[in-house]
Design a protein around this motif. Structure first.
Motif, PDB file in Angstrom:
ATOM      1  N   SER A 148       3.408   9.791  -9.891  1.00 58.09           N
ATOM      2  CA  SER A 148       2.841   9.877 -11.237  1.00 58.09           C
ATOM      3  C   SER A 148       1.950  11.111 -11.355  1.00 58.09           C
ATOM      4  CB  SER A 148       2.084   8.604 -11.606  1.00 58.09           C
ATOM      5  OG  SER A 148       1.007   8.403 -10.733  1.00 58.09           O
ATOM      6  N   ALA A 149       1.264  11.480 -10.268  1.00 52.41           N
ATOM      7  CA  ALA A 149       0.456  12.704 -10.289  1.00 52.41           C
ATOM      8  C   ALA A 149       1.359  13.925 -10.395  1.00 52.41           C
ATOM      9  CB  ALA A 149      -0.404  12.782  -9.029  1.00 52.41           C
ATOM     10  N   GLN A 150       2.503  13.937  -9.738  1.00 53.93           N
ATOM     11  CA  GLN A 150       3.444  15.053  -9.810  1.00 53.93           C
ATOM     12  C   GLN A 150       4.018  15.203 -11.211  1.00 53.93           C
ATOM     13  OE1 GLN A 150       6.379  14.255  -6.801  1.00 53.93           O
ATOM     14  NE2 GLN A 150       5.067  14.985  -5.119  1.00 53.93           N
ATOM     15  N   LEU A 151       4.168  14.085 -11.914  1.00 49.54           N
ATOM     16  CA  LEU A 151       4.712  14.113 -13.269  1.00 49.54           C
ATOM     17  C   LEU A 151       3.636  14.402 -14.321  1.00 49.54           C
ATOM     18  CD1 LEU A 151       7.104  11.040 -13.034  1.00 49.54           C
ATOM     19  CD2 LEU A 151       7.736  13.450 -13.026  1.00 49.54           C
ATOM     20  N   GLY A 152       2.399  14.542 -13.881  1.00 46.50           N
ATOM     21  CA  GLY A 152       1.309  14.844 -14.809  1.00 46.50           C
ATOM     22  C   GLY A 152       0.750  13.646 -15.532  1.00 46.50           C
ATOM     23  N   LEU A 153       1.049  12.471 -15.062  1.00 43.15           N
ATOM     24  CA  LEU A 153       0.500  11.270 -15.673  1.00 43.15           C
ATOM     25  C   LEU A 153      -0.938  11.073 -15.183  1.00 43.15           C
ATOM     26  CD1 LEU A 153       3.583   8.948 -15.198  1.00 43.15           C
ATOM     27  CD2 LEU A 153       2.902  10.098 -17.285  1.00 43.15           C
ATOM     28  N   PRO A 154      -1.733  10.371 -15.977  1.00 41.39           N
ATOM     29  CA  PRO A 154      -3.129  10.156 -15.543  1.00 41.39           C
ATOM     30  C   PRO A 154      -3.167   9.390 -14.211  1.00 41.39           C
ATOM     31  CG  PRO A 154      -2.664   8.988 -17.609  1.00 41.39           C
ATOM     32  CD  PRO A 154      -1.436   9.761 -17.245  1.00 41.39           C
ATOM     33  N   THR A 155      -4.084   9.826 -13.367  1.00 43.08           N
ATOM     34  CA  THR A 155      -4.172   9.211 -12.025  1.00 43.08           C
ATOM     35  C   THR A 155      -5.368   8.302 -11.885  1.00 43.08           C
ATOM     36  OG1 THR A 155      -5.390  11.115 -11.195  1.00 43.08           O
ATOM     37  CG2 THR A 155      -2.984  11.138 -10.913  1.00 43.08           C
ATOM     38  N   GLU A 156      -6.032   7.999 -12.989  1.00 43.04           N
ATOM     39  CA  GLU A 156      -7.188   7.098 -12.877  1.00 43.04           C
ATOM     40  C   GLU A 156      -6.715   5.716 -12.492  1.00 43.04           C
ATOM     41  OE1 GLU A 156      -8.040   5.688 -17.352  1.00 43.04           O
ATOM     42  OE2 GLU A 156      -8.355   7.829 -16.973  1.00 43.04           O
ATOM     43  N   LYS A 157      -7.488   5.095 -11.661  1.00 35.90           N
ATOM     44  CA  LYS A 157      -7.123   3.771 -11.153  1.00 35.90           C
ATOM     45  C   LYS A 157      -7.757   2.692 -12.025  1.00 35.90           C
ATOM     46  CE  LYS A 157      -6.806   5.542  -6.514  1.00 35.90           C
ATOM     47  NZ  LYS A 157      -7.332   5.533  -5.158  1.00 35.90           N
ATOM     48  N   PRO A 158      -6.970   1.768 -12.519  1.00 37.74           N
ATOM     49  CA  PRO A 158      -7.522   0.735 -13.379  1.00 37.74           C
ATOM     50  C   PRO A 158      -8.287  -0.347 -12.611  1.00 37.74           C
ATOM     51  CG  PRO A 158      -5.157   0.425 -13.139  1.00 37.74           C
ATOM     52  CD  PRO A 158      -5.523   1.702 -12.433  1.00 37.74           C
ATOM     53  N   TRP A 159      -8.249  -0.325 -11.301  1.00 40.88           N
ATOM     54  CA  TRP A 159      -8.927  -1.358 -10.522  1.00 40.88           C
ATOM     55  C   TRP A 159     -10.192  -0.898  -9.974  1.00 40.88           C
ATOM     56  CZ3 TRP A 159      -4.290   0.808  -9.281  1.00 40.88           C
ATOM     57  CH2 TRP A 159      -4.213   1.626  -8.157  1.00 40.88           C
ATOM     58  N   LYS A 209       0.832  -1.206   0.000  1.00 33.19           N
ATOM     59  CA  LYS A 209       0.000   0.000   0.000  1.00 33.19           C
ATOM     60  C   LYS A 209       0.868   1.257   0.000  1.00 33.19           C
ATOM     61  CE  LYS A 209      -4.253  -1.595   2.169  1.00 33.19           C
ATOM     62  NZ  LYS A 209      -5.142  -1.440   3.337  1.00 33.19           N
ATOM     63  N   VAL A 210       1.924   1.251   0.795  1.00 35.74           N
ATOM     64  CA  VAL A 210       2.832   2.397   0.838  1.00 35.74           C
ATOM     65  C   VAL A 210       3.483   2.596  -0.528  1.00 35.74           C
ATOM     66  CG1 VAL A 210       5.002   3.248   1.822  1.00 35.74           C
ATOM     67  CG2 VAL A 210       3.253   2.290   3.319  1.00 35.74           C
ATOM     68  N   GLU A 211       3.931   1.520  -1.147  1.00 28.95           N
ATOM     69  CA  GLU A 211       4.563   1.619  -2.463  1.00 28.95           C
ATOM     70  C   GLU A 211       3.572   2.119  -3.509  1.00 28.95           C
ATOM     71  OE1 GLU A 211       6.190  -2.245  -3.216  1.00 28.95           O
ATOM     72  OE2 GLU A 211       7.772  -2.014  -1.709  1.00 28.95           O
ATOM     73  N   ARG A 212       2.350   1.607  -3.479  1.00 30.23           N
ATOM     74  CA  ARG A 212       1.333   2.036  -4.442  1.00 30.23           C
ATOM     75  C   ARG A 212       1.013   3.521  -4.272  1.00 30.23           C
ATOM     76  NH1 ARG A 212      -4.354   0.223  -3.113  1.00 30.23           N
ATOM     77  NH2 ARG A 212      -4.039   2.027  -1.780  1.00 30.23           N
ATOM     78  N   ASP A 213       0.845   3.956  -3.024  1.00 32.10           N
ATOM     79  CA  ASP A 213       0.555   5.368  -2.767  1.00 32.10           C
ATOM     80  C   ASP A 213       1.709   6.263  -3.229  1.00 32.10           C
ATOM     81  OD1 ASP A 213      -1.874   4.618  -1.714  1.00 32.10           O
ATOM     82  OD2 ASP A 213      -1.237   4.837   0.386  1.00 32.10           O
ATOM     83  N   PHE A 214       2.932   5.839  -2.982  1.00 37.26           N
ATOM     84  CA  PHE A 214       4.095   6.599  -3.422  1.00 37.26           C
ATOM     85  C   PHE A 214       4.100   6.742  -4.945  1.00 37.26           C
ATOM     86  CE2 PHE A 214       8.419   6.485  -5.152  1.00 37.26           C
ATOM     87  CZ  PHE A 214       8.926   7.675  -4.639  1.00 37.26           C
ATOM     88  N   LEU A 215       3.881   5.633  -5.632  1.00 36.67           N
ATOM     89  CA  LEU A 215       3.887   5.670  -7.099  1.00 36.67           C
ATOM     90  C   LEU A 215       2.727   6.503  -7.635  1.00 36.67           C
ATOM     91  CD1 LEU A 215       4.879   1.975  -7.863  1.00 36.67           C
ATOM     92  CD2 LEU A 215       6.310   4.027  -8.113  1.00 36.67           C
ATOM     93  N   ALA A 216       1.582   6.450  -6.989  1.00 33.38           N
ATOM     94  CA  ALA A 216       0.440   7.257  -7.424  1.00 33.38           C
ATOM     95  C   ALA A 216       0.747   8.738  -7.254  1.00 33.38           C
ATOM     96  CB  ALA A 216      -0.810   6.872  -6.638  1.00 33.38           C
ATOM     97  N   ASN A 217       1.365   9.104  -6.125  1.00 30.54           N
ATOM     98  CA  ASN A 217       1.712  10.508  -5.885  1.00 30.54           C
ATOM     99  C   ASN A 217       2.773  10.989  -6.887  1.00 30.54           C
ATOM    100  OD1 ASN A 217      -0.081  10.776  -3.783  1.00 30.54           O
ATOM    101  ND2 ASN A 217       1.428  10.244  -2.222  1.00 30.54           N
TER     102      ASN A 217
END
Length: 78
Positions: free
Chosen positions: A67-78, A57-65
């Motif tokens: 990717s959001a900082q880099l302007g990548l889409p933040t929609e969750k595929p799950w 969960k920590v790793e997923r949250d880090f990667l989501a944050n």
């Protein structure tokens, strides 16, 4: 009137039964310790799985944050 020989012969089967009972009693207590060991092993495995879930969960949250900082889409595929 009882003679010593008749008393000993009467008690002889009782001593044999007691030894069998002692063995059965030790098996009961051994079974209890085995059950306790299995419960402890299961709890250890559950604790390890919860630790892994938390780490993921920590790793997923880090990667989501990130990717959001880099302007990548933040929609969750799950």
């Amino acid at each position: 009137m009882f003679t010593l020989c008749s008393v000993v012969l009467d008690l002889l089967p009782l001593t044999q039964d007691v030894s069998g009972t002692q063995e059965e009693a030790s098996q009961v207590f051994d079974g209890e310790s085995k059950r306790q060991k299995v419960k402890e092993d299961a709890q250890t495995q559950i604790d390890e799985l919860y630790r892994q879930i938390g780490q993921l969960k920590v790793e997923r949250d880090f990667l989501a944050n990130r990717s959001a900082q880099l302007g990548l889409p933040t929609e969750k595929p799950w």
